[in-house]
Design an enzyme around this catalytic site. Structure first.
Site, mmCIF file in Angstrom:
data_model
loop_
_atom_site.group_PDB
_atom_site.id
_atom_site.type_symbol
_atom_site.label_atom_id
_atom_site.label_comp_id
_atom_site.label_asym_id
_atom_site.label_seq_id
_atom_site.Cartn_x
_atom_site.Cartn_y
_atom_site.Cartn_z
ATOM 1 N N ASN A 81 6.313 -8.535 1.886
ATOM 2 C CA ASN A 81 4.866 -8.261 1.889
ATOM 3 C C ASN A 81 4.142 -9.135 0.853
ATOM 4 O O ASN A 81 3.109 -8.757 0.322
ATOM 5 C CB ASN A 81 4.598 -6.774 1.609
ATOM 6 C CG ASN A 81 3.140 -6.388 1.883
ATOM 7 O OD1 ASN A 81 2.514 -6.897 2.818
ATOM 8 N ND2 ASN A 81 2.598 -5.506 1.058
ATOM 9 N N CYS A 130 1.470 -7.669 12.219
ATOM 10 C CA CYS A 130 1.876 -7.875 13.618
ATOM 11 C C CYS A 130 1.273 -9.150 14.185
ATOM 12 O O CYS A 130 1.079 -9.274 15.382
ATOM 13 C CB CYS A 130 1.447 -6.698 14.479
ATOM 14 S SG CYS A 130 2.488 -5.262 14.288
ATOM 15 N N HIS A 170 -10.033 -2.008 12.255
ATOM 16 C CA HIS A 170 -8.969 -2.863 11.723
ATOM 17 C C HIS A 170 -8.727 -3.978 12.742
ATOM 18 O O HIS A 170 -7.728 -3.970 13.460
ATOM 19 C CB HIS A 170 -7.719 -1.989 11.530
ATOM 20 C CG HIS A 170 -6.626 -2.640 10.762
ATOM 21 N ND1 HIS A 170 -5.303 -2.261 10.879
ATOM 22 C CD2 HIS A 170 -6.633 -3.637 9.851
ATOM 23 C CE1 HIS A 170 -4.560 -2.989 10.075
ATOM 24 N NE2 HIS A 170 -5.342 -3.830 9.445
ATOM 25 N N ARG A 176 0.848 -1.187 0.000
ATOM 26 C CA ARG A 176 0.000 0.000 0.000
ATOM 27 C C ARG A 176 0.886 1.240 0.000
ATOM 28 O O ARG A 176 1.895 1.295 0.693
ATOM 29 C CB ARG A 176 -0.886 0.028 1.247
ATOM 30 C CG ARG A 176 -2.011 -0.969 1.227
ATOM 31 C CD ARG A 176 -2.887 -0.828 2.458
ATOM 32 N NE ARG A 176 -2.214 -1.285 3.660
ATOM 33 C CZ ARG A 176 -1.623 -0.505 4.546
ATOM 34 N NH1 ARG A 176 -1.626 0.810 4.394
ATOM 35 N NH2 ARG A 176 -1.036 -0.999 5.600
ATOM 36 N N ASP A 230 -9.048 -9.420 9.680
ATOM 37 C CA ASP A 230 -8.501 -8.090 9.384
ATOM 38 C C ASP A 230 -9.443 -6.932 9.713
ATOM 39 O O ASP A 230 -8.988 -5.886 10.131
ATOM 40 C CB ASP A 230 -8.101 -8.017 7.904
ATOM 41 C CG ASP A 230 -7.231 -6.823 7.581
ATOM 42 O OD1 ASP A 230 -6.313 -6.528 8.375
ATOM 43 O OD2 ASP A 230 -7.465 -6.162 6.557
ATOM 44 N N SER A 270 -0.690 -3.496 10.853
ATOM 45 C CA SER A 270 -0.465 -4.458 9.774
ATOM 46 C C SER A 270 0.781 -5.303 10.044
ATOM 47 O O SER A 270 1.797 -4.786 10.508
ATOM 48 C CB SER A 270 -0.273 -3.706 8.460
ATOM 49 O OG SER A 270 -1.360 -2.850 8.252
ATOM 50 N N TYR A 288 -1.796 -3.417 -6.613
ATOM 51 C CA TYR A 288 -1.486 -4.247 -5.446
ATOM 52 C C TYR A 288 -2.482 -4.107 -4.301
ATOM 53 O O TYR A 288 -2.814 -2.985 -3.883
ATOM 54 C CB TYR A 288 -0.078 -3.910 -4.912
ATOM 55 C CG TYR A 288 0.536 -5.100 -4.196
ATOM 56 C CD1 TYR A 288 1.214 -6.079 -4.916
ATOM 57 C CD2 TYR A 288 0.392 -5.278 -2.832
ATOM 58 C CE1 TYR A 288 1.754 -7.190 -4.276
ATOM 59 C CE2 TYR A 288 0.926 -6.381 -2.185
ATOM 60 C CZ TYR A 288 1.608 -7.335 -2.917
ATOM 61 O OH TYR A 288 2.136 -8.438 -2.294
ATOM 62 N N LYS A 323 -9.420 -1.951 2.383
ATOM 63 C CA LYS A 323 -9.012 -0.817 3.224
ATOM 64 C C LYS A 323 -9.772 0.458 2.845
ATOM 65 O O LYS A 323 -10.143 1.241 3.710
ATOM 66 C CB LYS A 323 -7.508 -0.580 3.086
ATOM 67 C CG LYS A 323 -6.654 -1.793 3.404
ATOM 68 C CD LYS A 323 -6.871 -2.269 4.808
ATOM 69 C CE LYS A 323 -5.868 -3.350 5.179
ATOM 70 N NZ LYS A 323 -6.082 -3.837 6.541
ATOM 71 N N ARG A 332 1.765 -12.132 -0.427
ATOM 72 C CA ARG A 332 0.427 -12.372 0.138
ATOM 73 C C ARG A 332 -0.226 -13.636 -0.401
ATOM 74 O O ARG A 332 0.111 -14.105 -1.482
ATOM 75 C CB ARG A 332 -0.481 -11.194 -0.233
ATOM 76 C CG ARG A 332 -0.032 -9.845 0.286
ATOM 77 C CD ARG A 332 -0.367 -9.694 1.730
ATOM 78 N NE ARG A 332 0.030 -8.406 2.271
ATOM 79 C CZ ARG A 332 -0.655 -7.768 3.227
ATOM 80 N NH1 ARG A 332 -1.746 -8.279 3.732
ATOM 81 N NH2 ARG A 332 -0.208 -6.618 3.705
HETATM 82 C C1 OXD Z 1 -2.785 -4.380 5.932
HETATM 83 C C2 OXD Z 1 -3.457 -5.522 5.297
HETATM 84 O O1 OXD Z 1 -1.873 -3.808 5.339
HETATM 85 O O2 OXD Z 1 -4.298 -6.139 5.966
HETATM 86 O O3 OXD Z 1 -3.166 -4.056 7.063
HETATM 87 O O4 OXD Z 1 -3.202 -5.801 4.130
HETATM 88 MN MN MN Z 2 -4.808 -5.112 7.762
#
Ligand code: OXD
Ligand code: MN
Length: 623
Positions: free
Chosen positions: A402, A289, A265, A97, A312, A287, A236, A245, A404
């Protein structure tokens, strides 16, 4: 303007009631006319070659995936290992992001607040409209109607994404409920949010496409006053799956502010005690964590079970019964792959058995995928996320940090059987967490709702790879919503306080702060984490039940270490002490940072939170 193929477009409106035809509602009311007008308007601006109305069918999805494989945009994985699964490799510049290019275009600057990039709506429209002009030339424009939450549910909301990315369409198909029944809702007048996405890579006649079209120039623009999102230049994740988001957090937070609920979130789980009692817990973590890990927790203590409800996003609404009700508005997981493995999150690994789109992970010679942490020992040979040969001696990660996976929630082996119940679940506890090497105890309970809101407003965490920036740097991330709150965060804190007032004092969820990541002076993690986090959840549930006491401290209520279930693990006494130690001096420094942070909001932070800060300082000085 010539639209070469409009064959998938629904029929023109007539006066008859809604019915379906070939998977699409054939007859429409007012709502449908508005949608078609908007689609025409966007098509006139972006000039695609084709328009495809997505009906959400299996056949359509299969055809899209086949087409992407043929175009070199997806690699089909070996069905023997990973049936129905694909690998996408993004452009190396388009991997996360882009918060610096994300804007809240509210009429008034103060409504965006100091934590968002604000843009004047007219000015930013004047900037981005020329970018969208002709941006879909040579491509297909997809119209994707989607519902966040069960279609027609009391907490659900509808959106439509226009996009020129088939990858985005396939991802939205996993992450949301897509299709003709959503159009049915729109036809019957349900409100819907407009989202427009273009990768910003028009094709000239005869020009060959690339595997991951995108543009160096990126804009992710939210218009909270008109409930619109316009995203340009990136393909992305959160930049392209606008339901996630952009809609379910930034725009939904604004809708929630106006309607009296919260878009958060947060993961959502059901914890089942050895006695068979069920409790519902929502938890906000920045994010990357460990949110997905906690969402799919496999407790290491006997008798406890966790059912996954979401990993999420959670929408929370006060119910007439004085409880706070929660749904997961999504239908899939868009999880960070590295660090997801047999020893850390076996449920996620099992979820990914097939029907998964992987992005930027490594490819094994046998046509399966791999990423750091999937297994302890890496395969001897791989193709890395950029498509280059890789061996363990290469000295760089094989998968992007990152990278996914995108997979349907229903595939999770421990998904709650009622995970998509329209009315959601009543919350018993809310956790706020972050990645903190120092200061923040393993778990601490807020004394009341306002103290909990104060805790949430103070979450900070070491930066991870989910967004651009320097990994490891400490950043404030209130409620883990810093990049996702669609309005002024000080007003958002006030909104949390207001929502608390709508709950019955004895039915409101209890609030806790947790930190799995505290380190000793030698840099070692003091707490084993992962499945052993169930030991912390066990204490939290027993606090909710009222069956265990706590020790008052300056920062909140701490467990007596003798009340923690530590059977079967050995955490040295000294580590336990350190996990709960409150260093007055460094906490006073934290309060200074809080004061500086609150001051950035030009007097908008609610007085109740300033009072909490003063009370914390008072308590710290008395220790
Ligand atoms: C974030 C996600 O970046 O869930 O928080 O992708
Ligand atoms: Mn997230």
């Amino acid at each position: 303007m010539a639209i070469a193929d409009i064959s998938t477009r629904p029929a023109e409106p007539t006066a008859a009631p809604v019915s379906t035809f070939g998977g699409l509602p054939a007859v429409y009311g007012e709502g449908m006319a508005e949608l078609m007008e908007w689609v025409d308007e966007i098509a006139a601006l972006t000039t695609p070659d084709r328009i495809h109305w997505i009906d959400g069918s299996r056949a359509e999805n299969d055809a899209l995936l086949r087409e992407m494989v043929a175009e070199g945009k997806l690699i089909k994985l070996n069905p023997e290992w990973r049936p129905g699964s694909y690998l996408a490799r993004s452009h190396p510049s388009d991997v996360a992001r882009t918060e610096g290019r994300t804007f809240i275009a509210s009429e008034k600057e103060e409504d965006a607040g100091p934590t968002n990039n604000w843009a004047a709506p007219d000015a930013i429209r004047a900037t981005i409209t020329p970018l969208f002009a002709g941006s879909m030339k040579g491509r297909t424009m997809y119209v994707v109607p989607f519902s966040m939450g069960a279609v027609g549910g009391p907490l659900s909301h509808i959106g439509v994404q226009i996009t020129d990315s088939a990858y985005a369409v396939a991802s939205i198909g996993i992450m949301t409920r897509v299709g003709s029944d959503v159009l049915g809702e729109i036809a019957q007048g349900a409100p819907w949010v407009k989202t427009v996405h273009s990768v910003g890579a028009p094709l000239a006649p005869g020009q060959e496409d690339v595997a991951w079209p995108c543009n160096d120039e990126k804009y992710i623009v939210h218009f909270p006053d008109t409930l619109e999102v316009w995203s340009y230049g990136s393909g992305y994740g959160g930049n392209a799956i606008l339901a996630k988001k952009c809609f379910a957090l930034r725009i939904a937070s604004v809708i929630g502010r106006d309607e009296g609920w919260l878009a958060e979130h947060m993961l959502l789980i059901r914890v089942i005690s050895p006695e068979g009692k069920a409790y519902h817990v929502a938890a906000a973590f920045p994010s990357a964590c460990g949110k997905t890990n906690l969402a799919m927790l496999r407790p290491t203590i006997p008798g406890w079970r966790v059912e996954t409800l979401g990993d999420d996003i959670a929408w929370l609404r006060p119910g007439e019964d004085g409880r706070l009700w929660a749904i997961n508005p999504e239908a899939g997981f868009f999880g960070v792959a590295p660090g997801t493995g047999e020893s850390t999150n076996v449920a996620a690994v099992e979820t990914l058995w097939g029907n998964t789109i992987f992005t930027n992970v490594a490819l094994r010679p046998d046509g399966d995928v791999w990423w750091e942490g999937l297994t302890d020992t890496p395969p001897a040979q791989l193709t890395d996320w950029e498509g280059n040969p890789w061996t363990p001696a290469s000295g760089r990660p094989a998968a992007h940090p990152n990278s996914r996976f995108t997979v349907a929630a229903a595939q999770c082996p421990q998904i709650a059987p009622d995970w998509d119940a329209p009315e959601g679940v009543p919350l018993d506890a809310i956790l706020f967490g972050g990645r903190r090497a120092t200061n923040v105890p393993l778990v601490v309970e807020a004394t009341d709702w306002t103290h909990g809101v104060f805790m949430g407003s103070n979450i900070s965490s070491e930066r991870t790879a989910a967004a651009e920036g320097t990994v490891g740097e400490l950043r404030r991330d209130p409620f883990a919503m810093l990049p996702f709150c669609g309005y002024n965060m000080a007003d958002y804190f006030g909104h949390w306080l207001k929502v608390g007032q709508k709950l019955r004092f004895d039915r409101a969820p209890r609030i806790f702060q947790v930190n799995w990541f505290r380190k000793g002076d030698d840099g070692r993690f003091l707490w084993p984490g992962f499945g052993d986090n169930a030991r912390v959840i066990d204490w939290i549930i027993r606090r909710v039940e009222g069956s265990v006491g706590a020790v008052e401290s300056a920062v909140g209520r701490l467990p007596r270490t003798s009340d923690l279930n530590l059977e079967g693990i050995s955490v040295p006494e000294a580590d336990l002490d350190e996990l709960f130690s409150i260093n007055t001096e460094s906490w006073m420094r934290e309060t200074q940072l809080t004061e500086e942070f609150y001051q950035t909001f030009d007097g908008k932070v609610p007085a109740a939170l300033w009072a909490e800060l003063a009370a914390l300082r008072y308590r710290l000085q008395r220790v």
